[in-house]
Design a protein around this motif. Sequence first.
Motif, short mmCIF file in Angstrom:
data_model
loop_
_atom_site.label_atom_id
_atom_site.label_comp_id
_atom_site.label_asym_id
_atom_site.label_seq_id
_atom_site.Cartn_x
_atom_site.Cartn_y
_atom_site.Cartn_z
N ARG A 177 0.76 -1.16 -0.01
CA ARG A 177 -0.01 0.02 -0.07
C ARG A 177 0.88 1.18 0.10
O ARG A 177 1.87 1.24 0.45
N GLN A 179 1.82 4.59 1.76
CA GLN A 179 1.49 5.42 3.11
C GLN A 179 2.26 6.71 3.03
O GLN A 179 3.28 7.13 2.88
N PRO A 180 1.56 7.73 3.47
CA PRO A 180 -0.07 7.81 3.72
C PRO A 180 -0.66 7.25 2.14
O PRO A 180 -0.36 7.77 1.17
N MET A 182 3.01 -1.38 8.81
CA MET A 182 2.45 -0.23 8.07
C MET A 182 2.27 -0.54 6.71
O MET A 182 1.30 -0.06 5.78
N SER A 183 3.16 -1.37 6.21
CA SER A 183 3.23 -1.76 4.75
C SER A 183 2.03 -2.66 4.30
O SER A 183 1.99 -3.08 3.17
#
Length: 396
Positions: free
Chosen positions: A44, A46-47, A162-163
């Motif tokens: 994804r 981020q942000p 976070m990834s």
Amino acid sequence: MKGLLPVEEAQARLLGLRQPLASENVALFESLGRYLSVEVIAQRDQPAAPLSAMDGYAIRFDDLPGPWTVVGESAAGTAPDRSVQQGEAMRIFTGAIVPPGADTVIVQEDVALVGGRLQLTGDGPGTAGRHIRLRAADFAVGTTMLRVGTRLTPGAIAAAAMSGAGQVSVGTRPRVAILTTGDELVQPGRNLAPGQIPDSNGVMLAAMLHGEVAESTLPHHVRDEREILSKILKDMARRHDVIVTVGGASVGDHDHVRGALEDAGGQIDFWRIAMRPGKPLIAGRIGDAVLVGLPGNPSSAFVTATMFLLPLIRHLAGAQYPLPVVHRAPLAEPLSAGGGRRDYLRARLDNGRLFPSFGQESGLTLPLASANALLIREIGAAARDAGEIAEYILVA
Ligand code: AMP
Ligand code: MG
């Protein structure tokens, strides 16, 4: 000294005895300290959308200096339900998505609501885009977050999470058996008959392995009898990836590790290494297991475990850099010249300076109590004064 193997060569040969173990998937919560076996790629951005870095109002920079009509609010956790048009401002909080149309955030300290209208009271944002974290400013989808062989630190675990990862693929923990040999050894804390000593190496090795990616058994004590040792080695090899023996590694009448390993059908390699302490080291294979035979003197066992056993375990667990890291610091006192073998002097790193321990004989245990470093003195190194730089390995 002639015929002695350099440390680096012995390390390479030992690690070459077996490939890293297979990998397994573990939850991030379980992954601390493990070595990554499949790289982590960001799933994804981020942000994933532009976010506000401050509490304030989202506006169009061109509308400065205001005033503005406040239209709704954007808070962290939900997407804003409308866009910002000319002359409009949206209340926004740190971490919330910047609404479409807005390109700048004014901090709340710079504005005031007067009669239902938002007015500029401070300096304002200065430039377009202020206080906005752009999409993918941290990382974009497809970014390599963590490489194979990386040790998972708390920070690495945060990055993986976070990834988009919930679990990671890591090397399996090597199963390690600790065998202490010697008729004189008695479990620590027990009463001693004349000639007996506490088995300090067993608990020391268990403690050293505690901080590693390993599943180790409690130390198992074996008497100096070749047949018994051979049977135990054979049995242990079926259930372990590494067998570490301590003591009985030399060529005395009561040193049975080599003979027992041969009797058990293992292949043996016996090295004399250009290091002090710790010249004799046995390496071998029995079945799929790797055997590392450490010398029994407490300081020798400590140094050889640091330089050979722990790197082997890290290698099997999937580490990219399994060898101890060499650092540099000034000497706190003069150091005499090096001899025919590389020394690993038990030492204390205190306030950035290296203090060699008072006693350096391999049979001593007291220096191990305070040593937090092994000071490396190369073969034939010149004598040094206090303040000159020396290399060391951290051991605590
Ligand atoms: P070895 O390698 O068996 O010849 O032992 C060398 C020296 O280390 C001897 O003085 C042993 O008593 C001592 N030693 C061997 N194994 C241990 C152990 N597990 N704990 C403490 N000392 C040991
Ligand atoms: Mg012995």
